[in-house]
Motif scaffolding. Structure first.
Motif, PDB file in Angstrom:
ATOM      1  N   LYS B  12       0.600  -1.075  -0.059  1.00  0.00           N
ATOM      2  CA  LYS B  12       0.406   0.058   0.332  1.00  0.00           C
ATOM      3  C   LYS B  12       1.060   1.354  -0.109  1.00  0.00           C
ATOM      4  O   LYS B  12       1.643   1.094   0.660  1.00  0.00           O
ATOM      5  CB  LYS B  12      -0.835  -0.406   1.448  1.00  0.00           C
ATOM      6  N   ASN B  13       0.359   2.273  -0.899  1.00  0.00           N
ATOM      7  CA  ASN B  13       0.994   3.040  -0.771  1.00  0.00           C
ATOM      8  C   ASN B  13       0.916   4.063   0.455  1.00  0.00           C
ATOM      9  O   ASN B  13      -0.073   4.317   0.877  1.00  0.00           O
ATOM     10  CB  ASN B  13       0.955   3.601  -1.961  1.00  0.00           C
ATOM     11  N   LEU B  14       2.181   4.638   0.960  1.00  0.00           N
ATOM     12  CA  LEU B  14       1.641   5.759   2.353  1.00  0.00           C
ATOM     13  C   LEU B  14       2.025   6.534   2.087  1.00  0.00           C
ATOM     14  O   LEU B  14       0.667   7.923   2.293  1.00  0.00           O
ATOM     15  CB  LEU B  14       2.632   4.514   3.271  1.00  0.00           C
ATOM     16  N   VAL B  15       2.602   7.335   1.449  1.00  0.00           N
ATOM     17  CA  VAL B  15       3.008   8.551   1.691  1.00  0.00           C
ATOM     18  C   VAL B  15       3.387   8.677  -0.086  1.00  0.00           C
ATOM     19  O   VAL B  15       4.724   8.021  -0.630  1.00  0.00           O
ATOM     20  CB  VAL B  15       3.964   9.191   2.644  1.00  0.00           C
ATOM     21  N   PRO B  16       2.580   9.229  -1.344  1.00  0.00           N
ATOM     22  CA  PRO B  16       3.639   9.427  -2.540  1.00  0.00           C
ATOM     23  C   PRO B  16       4.496  10.211  -2.342  1.00  0.00           C
ATOM     24  O   PRO B  16       4.367  11.045  -2.198  1.00  0.00           O
ATOM     25  CB  PRO B  16       2.544   9.484  -2.990  1.00  0.00           C
ATOM     26  N   LEU B  17       5.865   9.845  -2.923  1.00  0.00           N
ATOM     27  CA  LEU B  17       6.721  10.990  -3.553  1.00  0.00           C
ATOM     28  C   LEU B  17       6.856  11.578  -4.656  1.00  0.00           C
ATOM     29  O   LEU B  17       7.479  12.791  -4.192  1.00  0.00           O
ATOM     30  CB  LEU B  17       8.088  10.368  -2.952  1.00  0.00           C
ATOM     31  N   ALA B  18       6.901  10.713  -5.443  1.00  0.00           N
ATOM     32  CA  ALA B  18       7.993  11.248  -6.533  1.00  0.00           C
ATOM     33  C   ALA B  18       6.911  10.531  -7.673  1.00  0.00           C
ATOM     34  O   ALA B  18       6.473   9.446  -7.910  1.00  0.00           O
ATOM     35  CB  ALA B  18       9.496  11.474  -6.691  1.00  0.00           C
ATOM     36  N   ASN B  19       7.327  10.699  -9.093  1.00  0.00           N
ATOM     37  CA  ASN B  19       7.005  10.345 -10.286  1.00  0.00           C
ATOM     38  C   ASN B  19       7.952  10.718 -11.027  1.00  0.00           C
ATOM     39  O   ASN B  19       8.095  11.343 -11.788  1.00  0.00           O
ATOM     40  CB  ASN B  19       5.399  10.285 -10.908  1.00  0.00           C
ATOM     41  N   ILE B  20       9.156   9.316 -11.841  1.00  0.00           N
ATOM     42  CA  ILE B  20       9.878   9.595 -12.686  1.00  0.00           C
ATOM     43  C   ILE B  20       9.476   8.539 -14.034  1.00  0.00           C
ATOM     44  O   ILE B  20       9.718   7.441 -13.787  1.00  0.00           O
ATOM     45  CB  ILE B  20      11.708   9.245 -11.568  1.00  0.00           C
ATOM     46  N   GLY B  21       9.580   9.893 -15.026  1.00  0.00           N
ATOM     47  CA  GLY B  21       8.851   8.516 -15.966  1.00  0.00           C
ATOM     48  C   GLY B  21       8.396   7.468 -15.858  1.00  0.00           C
ATOM     49  O   GLY B  21       8.187   7.137 -16.561  1.00  0.00           O
ATOM     50  N   PHE B  27       6.330   6.004  -0.461  1.00  0.00           N
ATOM     51  CA  PHE B  27       6.384   4.915   0.546  1.00  0.00           C
ATOM     52  C   PHE B  27       5.378   4.491   1.337  1.00  0.00           C
ATOM     53  O   PHE B  27       4.847   4.414   1.532  1.00  0.00           O
ATOM     54  CB  PHE B  27       7.169   6.268   1.762  1.00  0.00           C
ATOM     55  N   THR B  28       5.836   3.608   1.360  1.00  0.00           N
ATOM     56  CA  THR B  28       4.912   1.744   1.097  1.00  0.00           C
ATOM     57  C   THR B  28       5.301   1.155   2.467  1.00  0.00           C
ATOM     58  O   THR B  28       5.947   1.779   3.654  1.00  0.00           O
ATOM     59  CB  THR B  28       5.236   0.636   0.167  1.00  0.00           C
ATOM     60  N   ASN B  29       3.943   0.431   2.513  1.00  0.00           N
ATOM     61  CA  ASN B  29       4.091  -0.294   3.824  1.00  0.00           C
ATOM     62  C   ASN B  29       5.383  -1.011   3.828  1.00  0.00           C
ATOM     63  O   ASN B  29       5.949  -1.501   4.962  1.00  0.00           O
ATOM     64  CB  ASN B  29       2.747  -1.133   4.620  1.00  0.00           C
ATOM     65  N   SER B  30       5.757  -1.923   3.147  1.00  0.00           N
ATOM     66  CA  SER B  30       7.158  -2.084   2.388  1.00  0.00           C
ATOM     67  C   SER B  30       8.405  -1.334   3.057  1.00  0.00           C
ATOM     68  O   SER B  30       9.441  -2.601   3.764  1.00  0.00           O
ATOM     69  CB  SER B  30       7.368  -2.797   1.131  1.00  0.00           C
ATOM     70  N   ALA B  31       8.403  -0.434   2.334  1.00  0.00           N
ATOM     71  CA  ALA B  31       9.211   0.420   2.975  1.00  0.00           C
ATOM     72  C   ALA B  31       9.753   0.066   4.514  1.00  0.00           C
ATOM     73  O   ALA B  31      11.167   0.708   4.990  1.00  0.00           O
ATOM     74  CB  ALA B  31       9.494   2.162   2.205  1.00  0.00           C
ATOM     75  N   ALA B  32       8.221   0.841   4.735  1.00  0.00           N
ATOM     76  CA  ALA B  32       7.568   0.834   6.686  1.00  0.00           C
ATOM     77  C   ALA B  32       8.707  -0.301   7.297  1.00  0.00           C
ATOM     78  O   ALA B  32       9.313  -0.111   8.065  1.00  0.00           O
ATOM     79  CB  ALA B  32       6.665   0.890   7.621  1.00  0.00           C
ATOM     80  N   TYR B  33       8.304  -1.382   6.920  1.00  0.00           N
ATOM     81  CA  TYR B  33       9.014  -2.349   7.645  1.00  0.00           C
ATOM     82  C   TYR B  33      10.552  -2.803   7.066  1.00  0.00           C
ATOM     83  O   TYR B  33      10.973  -3.359   8.329  1.00  0.00           O
ATOM     84  CB  TYR B  33       8.301  -4.389   7.089  1.00  0.00           C
ATOM     85  N   ILE B 105       5.365 -12.023  12.752  1.00  0.00           N
ATOM     86  CA  ILE B 105       4.618 -11.782  13.839  1.00  0.00           C
ATOM     87  C   ILE B 105       3.098 -11.042  12.953  1.00  0.00           C
ATOM     88  O   ILE B 105       3.032 -10.372  11.873  1.00  0.00           O
ATOM     89  CB  ILE B 105       4.522 -10.461  14.003  1.00  0.00           C
ATOM     90  N   PRO B 106       1.862 -11.515  13.586  1.00  0.00           N
ATOM     91  CA  PRO B 106       0.716 -11.329  12.584  1.00  0.00           C
ATOM     92  C   PRO B 106       0.364  -9.846  12.178  1.00  0.00           C
ATOM     93  O   PRO B 106       0.602  -8.862  13.460  1.00  0.00           O
ATOM     94  CB  PRO B 106      -0.255 -12.110  14.178  1.00  0.00           C
ATOM     95  N   TYR B 107      -0.240  -9.887  11.363  1.00  0.00           N
ATOM     96  CA  TYR B 107      -0.564  -7.986  10.528  1.00  0.00           C
ATOM     97  C   TYR B 107       0.768  -7.582  10.604  1.00  0.00           C
ATOM     98  O   TYR B 107       0.385  -6.007  10.453  1.00  0.00           O
ATOM     99  CB  TYR B 107      -1.242  -7.439  11.820  1.00  0.00           C
ATOM    100  N   THR B 108       1.579  -8.268  10.419  1.00  0.00           N
ATOM    101  CA  THR B 108       2.763  -7.372  10.233  1.00  0.00           C
ATOM    102  C   THR B 108       2.889  -7.578   8.356  1.00  0.00           C
ATOM    103  O   THR B 108       2.349  -8.616   7.549  1.00  0.00           O
ATOM    104  CB  THR B 108       4.212  -7.809   9.997  1.00  0.00           C
ATOM    105  N   PHE B 109       3.511  -7.227   7.555  1.00  0.00           N
ATOM    106  CA  PHE B 109       4.625  -6.816   5.986  1.00  0.00           C
ATOM    107  C   PHE B 109       5.705  -8.123   6.185  1.00  0.00           C
ATOM    108  O   PHE B 109       6.198  -7.974   6.750  1.00  0.00           O
ATOM    109  CB  PHE B 109       4.055  -5.951   5.625  1.00  0.00           C
ATOM    110  N   THR B 110       5.700  -9.144   5.358  1.00  0.00           N
ATOM    111  CA  THR B 110       7.068  -9.932   5.369  1.00  0.00           C
ATOM    112  C   THR B 110       7.514  -9.024   3.555  1.00  0.00           C
ATOM    113  O   THR B 110       7.285  -9.145   2.952  1.00  0.00           O
ATOM    114  CB  THR B 110       6.189 -10.923   5.019  1.00  0.00           C
ATOM    115  N   VAL B 111       9.058  -8.993   3.851  1.00  0.00           N
ATOM    116  CA  VAL B 111       9.321  -8.063   2.855  1.00  0.00           C
ATOM    117  C   VAL B 111       9.303  -8.845   1.921  1.00  0.00           C
ATOM    118  O   VAL B 111       9.778  -9.075   0.960  1.00  0.00           O
ATOM    119  CB  VAL B 111      10.504  -7.217   3.681  1.00  0.00           C
ATOM    120  N   THR B 112      10.179 -10.202   2.734  1.00  0.00           N
ATOM    121  CA  THR B 112      10.787 -11.192   1.814  1.00  0.00           C
ATOM    122  C   THR B 112      10.168 -11.938   0.894  1.00  0.00           C
ATOM    123  O   THR B 112       9.794 -13.383   0.929  1.00  0.00           O
ATOM    124  CB  THR B 112      11.591 -12.119   2.201  1.00  0.00           C
TER     125      THR B 112
END
Lengths: 177, 250
Positions: B12-21, B27-33, B105-112
């Motif tokens: 999920k996109n949490l904070v949209p930052l830029a649009n390059i090309g 900044f996503t939930n994945s980035a947060a984790y 951990i329940p409710y978390t996101f698994t980056v891998t």
């Protein structure tokens, strides 16, 4: 129910399966690169040198402690050896002192014995001399008593005392037989 | 009640930052984790070693054991020449390990559980191996594809196979980790969903729900093992590939 709201966000032409939604790949790439480099720098610059030095310090300390324990063990063994040597020396000295003392006492006893023996010999000799003198004196007295007895016997027989030299001659003749 | 076992992998996109090309950077939930991984790994390895205690506490012991574990693994696969890669292998191991464990951990996101993440990591290892291999050995690096003791007339067959197996390494390397994480989390989610579904059917449903409940408990234990083992496998494979770059002559 089949289409939850989360899936409506997926752009057209994208997979429904999140790991294959390529629209998120650029974000993933950027953040993964950033966080991985950040973690790499933290590990390479801070964590690993620190843990490495902790382990090195500990193994050095353990090696030093073992070395000093070895040193103390050697010292205590040396001290024990010295103590045993001193004990053996003292025992040997005591033995030799006892031997000396024994010999000296034996020599002193012998000396005393010899001295007493010589003294006894001297006294024996003096006693023998005095006995001989007493006997000679007694023998001299016997001649005088015999002459006196012979002269008084002759006077009784012939009524006249013979001359002293005659009596002595007769006694000498009698002593010869 | 419907539970989607795939939803847990949704970015999920949490904070949209830029649009390059035309590519959106947010900044996503994945980035947060990913940042949580960095923070927790640093807390263990930096926070727990601040006191540099001669006699370590629990956390410092854990940090030291992790260090010695990775160092021993690397030294056993590559020899002392490979120790300059310790920071890289260590970072790789810690990143994957924390990603796997946090994901349990329940409710978390698994980056891998995101294919792109494991692919990037596997390609990073692959390119380090290729670049270091050529930089250190020059063209002798291609001896990697010519096994010793193979008769010359077999080489036309063996060399393409060796090249193929070398080139497919990033695929197997990345998919192994990704598939393990994905499958484990889907299985857990499916069994957990059974509990809730069965519990909705009254008393008998409650009784029946105990079965998937024990299943989830057992699977959770298994997944902890899988999380650690897969992080170890990812790191040791990276070590083995690095060994090829350091000693290409088999």
């Amino acid at each position: 129910m089949a289409a939850p709201t989360a899936h409506t966000e997926v752009p057209a032409g994208q997979s429904k399966f999140p790991p294959f939604q390529s629209a998120y790949y650029p974000s993933q790439f950027v953040w993964l690169t950033l966080t991985f480099v950040l973690l790499y720098v933290l590990m390479a610059r801070v964590a690993l040198p620190r843990i490495g030095s902790i382990l090195a310090v500990r193994s050095k300390r353990i090696a030093e402690d073992i070395a000093s324990a070895q040193h103390f063990k050697e010292r205590s063994e040396a001290a024990q050896a010295a103590y045993e040597k001193a004990l053996a020396d003292a025992r040997a000295r005591a033995q030799s002192i006892a031997n000396d003392m024994h010999e000296r006492q034996a020599a002193a006893a012998e000396e005393t014995n010899r001295r007493l023996e010589a003294e006894l010999h001297e006294r024996l000799a003096a006693a023998e001399k005095s006995i001989a003198a007493t006997r000679a004196a007694a023998m001299g007295n016997v001649g005088a008593i015999a002459a006196e007895a012979a002269s008084s016997i002759v006077e009784r027989l012939i009524g006249k005392a013979p001359a002293a030299h005659e009596v002595a001659g007769a006694l000498a003749d009698a002593g010869k037989t | 009640m419907h539970i989607d076992p795939i939803e847990q992998f949704q970015i999920k996109n949490l904070v949209p930052l830029a649009n390059i090309g035309g590519h959106e950077i947010a900044f996503t939930n994945s980035a947060a984790y990913m940042f949580i991984i960095v923070i927790l790994a640093s807390a263990l390895l930096i926070g727990a070693t601040v006191r540099r205690a001669l006699i370590p506490g629990r956390m410092q012991s854990l940090a030291e054991m992790t260090y010695e574990f990775v160092a021993t693994t690397l030294r056993n696969s590559t020899g002392p020449e490979g120790m300059k890669f310790l920071p890289f292998i260590f970072t790789l191991f810690m990143f994957v390990l924390f990603a796997n464990l946090i994901g349990l951990i329940p409710y978390t996101f698994t980056v891998t559980s995101q294919l792109i993440v494991t692919v990037i990591l596997a390609l990073l290892v692959f390119f380090i191996v290729v670049i270091y291999g050529f930089w250190k050995n020059g063209w002798r690096f291609v001896k990697l594809f010519v096994p010793k003791g193979v008769p010359v007339y077999f080489l036309p067959m063996i060399v393409p196979i060796e090249v193929m197996s070398f080139l497919t390494r990033p695929v197997s390397h990345s998919v192994r980790l990704f598939a393990n994480m994905l499958a484990g989390h889907i299985t857990l989610q499916v069994f957990a969903a059974f509990i809730i579904m069965l519990a909705g059917y009254g008393f008998l449903g409650w009784l029946g729900a105990t079965l998937p409940f024990f299943m989830v408990v057992a699977l959770s234990a298994l997944e902890v093992l899988v999380a650690v083992v897969q992080a170890y496998v990812f790191a040791i494979l990276a070590c083995i590939y690095l060994n090829d770059a350091i000693h290409p002559g088999h």
